[in-house]
Design a protein around this motif. Structure first.
Motif, PDB file in Angstrom:
ATOM      1  N   UNK A  17       7.092  25.731 -22.290  1.00 20.78           N
ATOM      2  CA  UNK A  17       7.424  24.584 -21.616  1.00 20.78           C
ATOM      3  C   UNK A  17       8.310  23.557 -22.846  1.00 20.78           C
ATOM      4  N   UNK A  18       7.379  23.344 -23.894  1.00 15.66           N
ATOM      5  CA  UNK A  18       7.917  22.539 -24.779  1.00 15.66           C
ATOM      6  C   UNK A  18       9.195  22.841 -25.203  1.00 15.66           C
ATOM      7  N   UNK A  19       9.613  24.280 -25.616  1.00  8.61           N
ATOM      8  CA  UNK A  19      10.526  24.781 -25.838  1.00  8.61           C
ATOM      9  C   UNK A  19      11.965  24.539 -25.000  1.00  8.61           C
ATOM     10  N   UNK A  20      11.626  24.697 -23.571  1.00  8.12           N
ATOM     11  CA  UNK A  20      12.856  24.876 -22.504  1.00  8.12           C
ATOM     12  C   UNK A  20      12.885  23.322 -22.208  1.00  8.12           C
ATOM     13  N   UNK A  21      12.102  22.272 -22.591  1.00  8.23           N
ATOM     14  CA  UNK A  21      12.338  20.988 -22.179  1.00  8.23           C
ATOM     15  C   UNK A  21      12.806  20.189 -23.343  1.00  8.23           C
ATOM     16  N   UNK A  22      13.158  20.826 -24.611  1.00  7.81           N
ATOM     17  CA  UNK A  22      13.626  19.976 -25.702  1.00  7.81           C
ATOM     18  C   UNK A  22      14.791  19.162 -25.555  1.00  7.81           C
ATOM     19  N   UNK A  23      14.748  18.165 -25.994  1.00  8.94           N
ATOM     20  CA  UNK A  23      15.855  17.102 -26.133  1.00  8.94           C
ATOM     21  C   UNK A  23      16.954  17.650 -27.206  1.00  8.94           C
ATOM     22  N   UNK A  24      17.971  17.826 -26.760  1.00  7.47           N
ATOM     23  CA  UNK A  24      18.915  18.153 -27.703  1.00  7.47           C
ATOM     24  C   UNK A  24      20.135  17.215 -27.622  1.00  7.47           C
ATOM     25  N   UNK A  25      21.348  17.353 -28.411  1.00  8.92           N
ATOM     26  CA  UNK A  25      22.309  16.345 -28.679  1.00  8.92           C
ATOM     27  C   UNK A  25      22.999  16.008 -27.231  1.00  8.92           C
ATOM     28  N   UNK A  26      22.792  17.222 -26.431  1.00 11.73           N
ATOM     29  CA  UNK A  26      23.505  16.965 -25.271  1.00 11.73           C
ATOM     30  C   UNK A  26      22.653  16.789 -24.003  1.00 11.73           C
ATOM     31  N   UNK A  29      17.324  20.255 -22.420  1.00 11.31           N
ATOM     32  CA  UNK A  29      17.731  21.702 -22.001  1.00 11.31           C
ATOM     33  C   UNK A  29      17.680  22.003 -20.779  1.00 11.31           C
ATOM     34  N   UNK A  30      16.267  22.145 -20.274  1.00  8.93           N
ATOM     35  CA  UNK A  30      15.821  22.601 -18.983  1.00  8.93           C
ATOM     36  C   UNK A  30      14.790  21.291 -18.405  1.00  8.93           C
ATOM     37  N   UNK A  31      15.082  21.097 -17.279  1.00  4.38           N
ATOM     38  CA  UNK A  31      13.820  20.288 -16.469  1.00  4.38           C
ATOM     39  C   UNK A  31      12.618  21.179 -15.841  1.00  4.38           C
ATOM     40  N   UNK A  32      11.523  20.923 -16.068  1.00  2.00           N
ATOM     41  CA  UNK A  32      10.574  21.725 -15.740  1.00  2.00           C
ATOM     42  C   UNK A  32       9.440  20.817 -15.144  1.00  2.00           C
ATOM     43  N   UNK A  33       9.278  21.159 -13.873  1.00  2.00           N
ATOM     44  CA  UNK A  33       8.101  20.259 -13.063  1.00  2.00           C
ATOM     45  C   UNK A  33       6.671  20.918 -12.864  1.00  2.00           C
ATOM     46  N   UNK A  34       5.914  20.531 -13.911  1.00  2.00           N
ATOM     47  CA  UNK A  34       4.595  21.247 -13.772  1.00  2.00           C
ATOM     48  C   UNK A  34       3.712  20.875 -12.644  1.00  2.00           C
TER      49      UNK A  34
END
Length: 253
Positions: A17-26, A29-34
């Motif tokens: 979850x931490x990996x796919x919701x990481x903040x990037x310059x753009x 990355x992905x929104x995950x609603x747990x």
């Protein structure tokens, strides 16, 4: 010392979850609603197969089974994948009370409309006749008829509607209009998501520039933005009427 399996998978899931919701310059990355996991925010991030089965047999609400219709196994050992797919199939082919299912689906859509209703021209998800209405139709018909015809099950709404049509559970003309609606809404949604950060609302309409409007018209096979807006209005009206005829009006009676 090795961790118990439940703790191991919980930690592994949290790292994912931490990996796919990481903040990037753009942006994100992905929104995950747990909150959508079993038992909500209070539930474990990962559960055993036994707990998964028990939850969907005894505790899950209708809307959770509707959401499960979109589930697909994306990675894992073949044996585990087959077990999960079998559990999902058995969940959908369970006999249900038809009237209770109908009222549950109608009630859930009414609740969502109360919270998210919008007449904003570029809102393609929550507007009446938009993506949510079409998804609800497909999910309701799958839950209703899968016990007799598992062939209609598909995590893809477009494919599900076609299978429901081909197996005689939905009028062909209605199914085709709903699929056309999906094609339009997803074309508009994809362009807006790629070009505008965050949720677009009426206060940000000026961000839909003339150049962007031209692109939206092109991907929607219309001549200009006014023709596109008219196409969106008429498509929404037809799809909303289908939702009312299939779910809302029968539930009211």
């Amino acid at each position: 010392r090795p961790l118990p399996p439940s703790q191991y998978f919980a930690r592994l899931s949290q790292r994912l979850i931490n990996a796919v919701t990481a903040q990037t310059a753009e942006g994100t990355l992905f929104e995950v609603d747990m909150r959508l996991r079993p038992s909500g925010a209070a539930g474990p991030i990962a559960s055993s197969l036994e707990a998964f089965v028990k939850y969907h047999e005894d505790e899950a609400w209708t809307w959770e089974h509707m959401a499960l219709s979109r589930a697909r196994v994306v990675f894992g050992p073949d044996e585990l994948r087959q077990k999960v797919e079998q559990i999902i199939l058995e969940t959908f082919t369970r006999e249900r009370d038809a009237d209770g299912l109908l009222c549950d689906v109608a009630d859930m859509r009414a609740r969502m409309d109360t919270e998210h209703h919008s007449d904003f021209v570029w809102e393609v998800k929550h507007r009446r006749g938009g993506l949510v209405d079409i998804d609800f139709i497909a999910q309701y018909l799958q839950l209703r008829h899968a016990p007799d015809c598992p062939q209609i099950l598909s995590p893809n709404t477009r494919n599900a509607l076609r299978a429901i049509r081909d197996n005689g559970y939905l009028d062909a003309a209605i199914a085709d209009e709903l699929v056309e609606g999906i094609d339009l809404w997803q074309a508009v949604q994809s362009v807006l998501r790629l070009t505008i950060e965050g949720d677009l609302d009426a206060e940000r309409e000026d961000e839909v520039t003339q150049g962007l409007q031209k692109t939206l018209a092109q991907v929607s096979s219309t001549t200009d933005v006014e023709a596109l807006k008219e196409k969106m209005r008429s498509t929404a009206a037809r799809c909303h009427q289908h939702f009312r005829d299939i779910i809302e009006i029968p539930a009211e009676s």
